[in-house]
Design a protein around this motif. Structure first.
Motif, PDB file in Angstrom:
ATOM      1  N   ALA A  54       7.902  10.776 -29.204  1.00 14.29           N
ATOM      2  CA  ALA A  54       7.351  11.695 -28.223  1.00 14.29           C
ATOM      3  C   ALA A  54       6.065  12.318 -28.754  1.00 14.29           C
ATOM      4  O   ALA A  54       5.938  12.607 -29.951  1.00 14.29           O
ATOM      5  CB  ALA A  54       8.358  12.778 -27.882  1.00 14.29           C
ATOM      6  N   GLY A  55       5.099  12.518 -27.860  1.00 12.75           N
ATOM      7  CA  GLY A  55       3.848  13.152 -28.243  1.00 12.75           C
ATOM      8  C   GLY A  55       3.929  14.660 -28.124  1.00 12.75           C
ATOM      9  O   GLY A  55       4.985  15.243 -27.836  1.00 12.75           O
ATOM     10  N   ASN A  56       2.821  15.315 -28.339  1.00 17.68           N
ATOM     11  CA  ASN A  56       2.784  16.765 -28.218  1.00 17.68           C
ATOM     12  C   ASN A  56       3.152  17.187 -26.799  1.00 17.68           C
ATOM     13  O   ASN A  56       2.714  16.591 -25.818  1.00 17.68           O
ATOM     14  CB  ASN A  56       1.381  17.288 -28.562  1.00 17.68           C
ATOM     15  CG  ASN A  56       1.049  17.068 -30.023  1.00 17.68           C
ATOM     16  OD1 ASN A  56       1.951  17.014 -30.866  1.00 17.68           O
ATOM     17  ND2 ASN A  56      -0.237  16.949 -30.330  1.00 17.68           N
ATOM     18  N   ASN A  57       3.981  18.195 -26.698  1.00 16.78           N
ATOM     19  CA  ASN A  57       4.419  18.768 -25.420  1.00 16.78           C
ATOM     20  C   ASN A  57       5.273  17.807 -24.600  1.00 16.78           C
ATOM     21  O   ASN A  57       5.464  18.028 -23.401  1.00 16.78           O
ATOM     22  CB  ASN A  57       3.207  19.219 -24.579  1.00 16.78           C
ATOM     23  CG  ASN A  57       2.364  20.259 -25.298  1.00 16.78           C
ATOM     24  OD1 ASN A  57       2.901  21.177 -25.906  1.00 16.78           O
ATOM     25  ND2 ASN A  57       1.045  20.087 -25.245  1.00 16.78           N
ATOM     26  N   GLU A  58       5.762  16.738 -25.223  1.00 14.28           N
ATOM     27  CA  GLU A  58       6.690  15.825 -24.544  1.00 14.28           C
ATOM     28  C   GLU A  58       8.083  16.008 -25.135  1.00 14.28           C
ATOM     29  O   GLU A  58       8.261  16.081 -26.355  1.00 14.28           O
ATOM     30  CB  GLU A  58       6.263  14.363 -24.718  1.00 14.28           C
ATOM     31  CG  GLU A  58       4.991  14.004 -23.991  1.00 14.28           C
ATOM     32  CD  GLU A  58       4.609  12.550 -24.210  1.00 14.28           C
ATOM     33  OE1 GLU A  58       3.988  11.970 -23.299  1.00 14.28           O
ATOM     34  OE2 GLU A  58       4.926  11.993 -25.280  1.00 14.28           O
ATOM     35  N   CYS A  59       9.094  16.076 -24.259  1.00 16.16           N
ATOM     36  CA  CYS A  59      10.496  16.169 -24.683  1.00 16.16           C
ATOM     37  C   CYS A  59      10.682  17.291 -25.708  1.00 16.16           C
ATOM     38  O   CYS A  59      11.350  17.121 -26.732  1.00 16.16           O
ATOM     39  CB  CYS A  59      10.983  14.844 -25.263  1.00 16.16           C
ATOM     40  SG  CYS A  59      11.033  13.500 -24.053  1.00 16.16           S
ATOM     41  N   THR A  60      10.099  18.441 -25.426  1.00 15.74           N
ATOM     42  CA  THR A  60      10.190  19.562 -26.361  1.00 15.74           C
ATOM     43  C   THR A  60      11.598  20.110 -26.479  1.00 15.74           C
ATOM     44  O   THR A  60      11.928  20.768 -27.480  1.00 15.74           O
ATOM     45  CB  THR A  60       9.244  20.695 -25.926  1.00 15.74           C
ATOM     46  OG1 THR A  60       9.552  21.068 -24.566  1.00 15.74           O
ATOM     47  CG2 THR A  60       7.795  20.246 -26.018  1.00 15.74           C
ATOM     48  N   ALA A 113      13.964  12.624 -33.078  1.00 16.69           N
ATOM     49  CA  ALA A 113      14.263  11.208 -32.899  1.00 16.69           C
ATOM     50  C   ALA A 113      13.411  10.641 -31.777  1.00 16.69           C
ATOM     51  O   ALA A 113      12.941  11.367 -30.894  1.00 16.69           O
ATOM     52  CB  ALA A 113      15.745  11.001 -32.578  1.00 16.69           C
ATOM     53  N   MET A 114      13.183   9.336 -31.840  1.00 14.49           N
ATOM     54  CA  MET A 114      12.516   8.656 -30.743  1.00 14.49           C
ATOM     55  C   MET A 114      13.391   8.692 -29.500  1.00 14.49           C
ATOM     56  O   MET A 114      14.623   8.771 -29.600  1.00 14.49           O
ATOM     57  CB  MET A 114      12.211   7.214 -31.130  1.00 14.49           C
ATOM     58  CG  MET A 114      11.199   7.084 -32.256  1.00 14.49           C
ATOM     59  SD  MET A 114      10.717   5.352 -32.500  1.00 14.49           S
ATOM     60  CE  MET A 114       9.612   5.518 -33.889  1.00 14.49           C
ATOM     61  N   VAL A 115      12.754   8.618 -28.331  1.00 16.26           N
ATOM     62  CA  VAL A 115      13.487   8.721 -27.064  1.00 16.26           C
ATOM     63  C   VAL A 115      13.099   7.565 -26.144  1.00 16.26           C
ATOM     64  O   VAL A 115      12.154   6.820 -26.412  1.00 16.26           O
ATOM     65  CB  VAL A 115      13.216  10.069 -26.370  1.00 16.26           C
ATOM     66  CG1 VAL A 115      13.728  11.219 -27.227  1.00 16.26           C
ATOM     67  CG2 VAL A 115      11.737  10.240 -26.066  1.00 16.26           C
ATOM     68  N   VAL A 116      13.848   7.439 -25.048  1.00 17.62           N
ATOM     69  CA  VAL A 116      13.684   6.291 -24.159  1.00 17.62           C
ATOM     70  C   VAL A 116      12.323   6.299 -23.476  1.00 17.62           C
ATOM     71  O   VAL A 116      11.589   5.301 -23.477  1.00 17.62           O
ATOM     72  CB  VAL A 116      14.823   6.267 -23.113  1.00 17.62           C
ATOM     73  CG1 VAL A 116      14.613   5.115 -22.127  1.00 17.62           C
ATOM     74  CG2 VAL A 116      16.166   6.127 -23.800  1.00 17.62           C
ATOM     75  N   ASN A 117      11.960   7.427 -22.877  1.00 14.90           N
ATOM     76  CA  ASN A 117      10.680   7.494 -22.165  1.00 14.90           C
ATOM     77  C   ASN A 117      10.128   8.913 -22.245  1.00 14.90           C
ATOM     78  O   ASN A 117      10.442   9.765 -21.406  1.00 14.90           O
ATOM     79  CB  ASN A 117      10.845   7.081 -20.701  1.00 14.90           C
ATOM     80  CG  ASN A 117       9.516   7.037 -19.954  1.00 14.90           C
ATOM     81  OD1 ASN A 117       8.447   7.226 -20.552  1.00 14.90           O
ATOM     82  ND2 ASN A 117       9.580   6.801 -18.657  1.00 14.90           N
ATOM     83  N   PRO A 118       9.302   9.193 -23.241  1.00 16.53           N
ATOM     84  CA  PRO A 118       8.803  10.549 -23.410  1.00 16.53           C
ATOM     85  C   PRO A 118       7.672  10.931 -22.454  1.00 16.53           C
ATOM     86  O   PRO A 118       7.331  12.109 -22.357  1.00 16.53           O
ATOM     87  CB  PRO A 118       8.307  10.548 -24.853  1.00 16.53           C
ATOM     88  CG  PRO A 118       7.891   9.131 -25.098  1.00 16.53           C
ATOM     89  CD  PRO A 118       8.873   8.298 -24.317  1.00 16.53           C
ATOM     90  N   THR A 119       7.087   9.976 -21.746  1.00 18.81           N
ATOM     91  CA  THR A 119       5.972  10.269 -20.856  1.00 18.81           C
ATOM     92  C   THR A 119       6.383  11.293 -19.813  1.00 18.81           C
ATOM     93  O   THR A 119       7.323  11.063 -19.036  1.00 18.81           O
ATOM     94  CB  THR A 119       5.476   8.988 -20.168  1.00 18.81           C
ATOM     95  OG1 THR A 119       5.117   8.019 -21.164  1.00 18.81           O
ATOM     96  CG2 THR A 119       4.263   9.284 -19.290  1.00 18.81           C
ATOM     97  N   ASN A 120       5.686  12.409 -19.795  1.00 15.46           N
ATOM     98  CA  ASN A 120       6.023  13.519 -18.891  1.00 15.46           C
ATOM     99  C   ASN A 120       7.486  13.933 -19.024  1.00 15.46           C
ATOM    100  O   ASN A 120       8.100  14.413 -18.058  1.00 15.46           O
ATOM    101  CB  ASN A 120       5.715  13.143 -17.436  1.00 15.46           C
ATOM    102  CG  ASN A 120       4.239  12.863 -17.214  1.00 15.46           C
ATOM    103  OD1 ASN A 120       3.378  13.545 -17.773  1.00 15.46           O
ATOM    104  ND2 ASN A 120       3.945  11.840 -16.423  1.00 15.46           N
ATOM    105  N   SER A 121       8.063  13.698 -20.238  1.00 11.74           N
ATOM    106  CA  SER A 121       9.469  14.038 -20.515  1.00 11.74           C
ATOM    107  C   SER A 121      10.414  13.395 -19.506  1.00 11.74           C
ATOM    108  O   SER A 121      11.421  13.989 -19.102  1.00 11.74           O
ATOM    109  CB  SER A 121       9.647  15.564 -20.524  1.00 11.74           C
ATOM    110  OG  SER A 121       8.825  16.159 -21.507  1.00 11.74           O
ATOM    111  N   ALA A 122      10.115  12.138 -19.129  1.00 11.11           N
ATOM    112  CA  ALA A 122      10.901  11.459 -18.092  1.00 11.11           C
ATOM    113  C   ALA A 122      12.329  11.173 -18.528  1.00 11.11           C
ATOM    114  O   ALA A 122      13.277  11.325 -17.750  1.00 11.11           O
ATOM    115  CB  ALA A 122      10.208  10.153 -17.686  1.00 11.11           C
TER     116      ALA A 122
END
Length: 606
Positions: free
Chosen positions: A438-444, A450-459
């Protein structure tokens, strides 16, 4: 090397978490414990094994014509003995491997008092499964002989599988064959297949006549012998004990560059062994690969690491905590490396542990089995989601790209960007699923680093993947078709590295019976505990592991508090250990593949 749930909490601030095995448990309610027989009593004894001894297995011996049943447990060598003079023959024997969990139940039979021996292992279980209720001495002996014919290439030392007085869980003879051979049944037949080479198998009827096609022995160049592997595992046990005494010994059994799938290196194992008493208790052989010019005898094994219970919440309400331990599944790769001098191979070196399949990076892949139930205020419940299967890819990463933390797994993946689950057939690879950093401000609000399935816009900030592809992963892993592709940053470039084949096991059948359950009174109390405006000081409920499981934990729906029990028990849990004001509670257990079982009780609003 602590077992994570990877769903946002760690129940225990120790090396071990909920699940695995356990010692020191008492007999279930309503049973009569097996006694220590003296020389004047009639006894039945045997060994329970699956290529390793079944330690602290629950043995239930049931007599014919309603004459009763008794219970006892197996020792560290898988042996049991019980007085049976009050039971009528034939006796049925069932052994639950409470250390392994989830469906490892062995069966045996004693037709008469003559031998006083009844071993329980996958072959006795398969024979009884195929013979059904029509079991006679003649049919039993015929089935034994047919299995013996099928295993003639494995030097099993005889075909008296139920009563062999020389049988031991020591990786020799029959037990060595059980290390190498998968035993199962299919439509009334017995199916034997090689764990080393899955293309080798034989199938036959236990009740038939005529010759049985033998199971071919795999190429000896593909694997170390069971005796060699058992010796290495015992060597690890001795090394851990020596480390506990302050003696450097792990170098004797760990290759240079050792790193497991949690990122633990030799130094971390040494630190653990010098703080708590660690040991091993047997292994399961998972798979092997052919030799190469530089690597010989590479095999994937599951070592059972013996870890003491260190916290009262690991067996809440239990006694003699200091005497209890659990056996944690620890997947490792062993190999023999060719020794070179001045660029010339001089011969193979010693067999040692190399680490995990993902080294030098860290990742865990396992199944997640879930069931959801609505819990009403009156204590009744209704299933709202039948058992489902998903897969978790847990790849720890530090919060800041390129930074170091105190967690070995995060330090291993400091520059990792994403990880893909691959299936490779005939040289062609397909991406089945994956997780990303996840990038900054994603999945906060995502739990853990840990890595996540789809961090884009915390989807999708979960580590759990769903889809039809999940159903066949265990079979694909058996064929060595699954691996992980790691993509890491190297300056402005992206570097790709592929793991060795990964192992991903699962039970044959997953239904409602594999999940632990709460009775009506417990659900009523739990509902009040979770929905009351002012949380009560405590809640009293009855907890019991599901059949075949070593333990069960109850946690709040946010996975922030909870306790575990290792046998059936009524417990009074303070709200400091099981919080209220929550919309759900979860029963959680792990099996010997390290898979997660979650039964969620959604609390119906008042």
């Amino acid at each position: 090397m602590h077992i994570r749930t990877s769903l946002g909490f760690a129940l225990l601030a120790t090396l071990a978490a909920c699940g695995g095995g356990g010692g020191g448990s008492s007999s279930p309610a309503g049973s009569t414990a097996g006694t220590n027989p003296n020389e004047n009593t009639i006894t039945l004894q045997g060994v329970a094994a699956v290529g390793r001894p079944i330690v602290n297995g629950l043995v239930t011996i049931t007599g014919a014509n309603g004459s009763g049943s008794i219970h006892t447990t197996t020792d560290m060598a898988g042996r049991y003995i019980a007085a049976t003079q009050n039971l009528q023959y034939p006796l049925t024997i069932v052994v639950e491997d409470r250390n392994a969990s989830s469906g490892i139940v062995l069966r045996s039979l004693a037709l008469s008092r003559q031998s006083g021996i009844a071993h329980a292992h996958p072959i006795t279980t398969a024979i009884l499964d195929t013979l059904g209720s029509d079991v006679t001495a003649q049919r039993l002996r015929n089935a034994e002989q047919r299995v013996g014919q099928a295993l003639q290439a494995y030097a099993i030392g005889g075909d008296f599988f139920f009563e062999d007085p020389d049988f031991r869980a020591d990786s020799g003879n029959l037990d060595g064959a059980l290390d190498l051979v998968e035993v199962s049944t299919a439509n009334g037949d017995i199916l034997l297949s090689s764990k080393i080479d899955r293309s080798l198998s034989t199938r036959f009827s236990a009740t038939g006549s005529g010759d049985v096609g033998p199971l071919p022995s795999p190429d000896h160049r593909m694997h170390a012998t069971p005796t060699e592997i058992a010796s290495l595992v015992q060597g690890l046990n001795q090394a851990l004990e020596n480390e506990g005494l302050g003696q450097n010994s792990l170098e004797n059994v760990l290759h240079t560059g050792f790193k497991d799938d949690d990122g633990f290196e030799l130094i971390h194992l040494r630190e653990a062994a010098r703080n708590i008493p660690l040991g091993t208790n047997g292994y399961d052989l998972l798979a092997c690969t052919p030799d190469s010019e530089t690597i010989l005898d590479r095999c994937y094994i599951r070592v059972f690491l013996r870890v003491p219970l260190l916290s009262s919440i690991e067996d809440f309400g239990g006694e003699n905590l200091e005497e209890q331990f659990e056996l944690l599944p620890y997947n490792l790769v062993i190999e023999r490396r060719m020794v070179f001098q001045n660029g010339t191979a001089t011969g193979p070196g010693p067999l040692k542990f190399a680490g995990g399949a993902n080294r030098p990076l860290a990742a865990t892949v396992r199944h997640v089995f879930s069931q959801t139930v609505v819990a009403r205020p009156d204590g009744t419940a209704a299933v709202i989601r039948n058992p489902t299967i998903a897969v978790e890819m847990f790849v720890p990463v530090p919060q800041l790209m390129g930074s170091m933390s105190g967690e070995p797994g995060e330090n291993s993946n400091t520059n990792a960007l994403r990880v893909e689950l691959l299936r490779t057939q005939n040289g062609n690879s397909n991406v089945l699923a994956g997780v990303r950093r996840a990038g900054n401000n994603e999945c906060t609000n995502a739990p853990g680093n840990a890595m996540v399935v789809n961090p884009t816009n915390s989807a999708n900030c979960s580590t759990v993947l769903e889809g039809s592809f999940v159903q066949s992963l265990a079979e694909q892993a058996q064929m060595k078709e699954l691996s992980l592709a790691f993509y890491s940053a190297n300056g402005s470039n992206e570097v790709r590295r592929e793991s060795l084949p990964i192992h991903l096991g699962r039970p044959t059948v997953v239904n409602s019976d594999v999940f632990a359950k709460l009775n009506r009174a417990s659900l009523r109390a739990l509902h009040n505990h979770g929905t009351a405006q002012n949380t009560p000081e405590s809640v009293t409920i009855a907890l019991e592991p599901a059949p075949g499981f070593a333990s069960v934990c109850i946690v709040d729906g946010r996975f922030e508090s909870g306790v575990c029990v290792r046998e059936r028990r009524s417990v009074r849990i303070p709200s400091t250990l099981l919080r209220g004001q929550t919309s759900s509670y979860v029963l959680l257990a792990l099996d010997h593949h390290n898979n997660i079982y979650l039964k969620t009780y959604e609390l119906q609003p008042l």
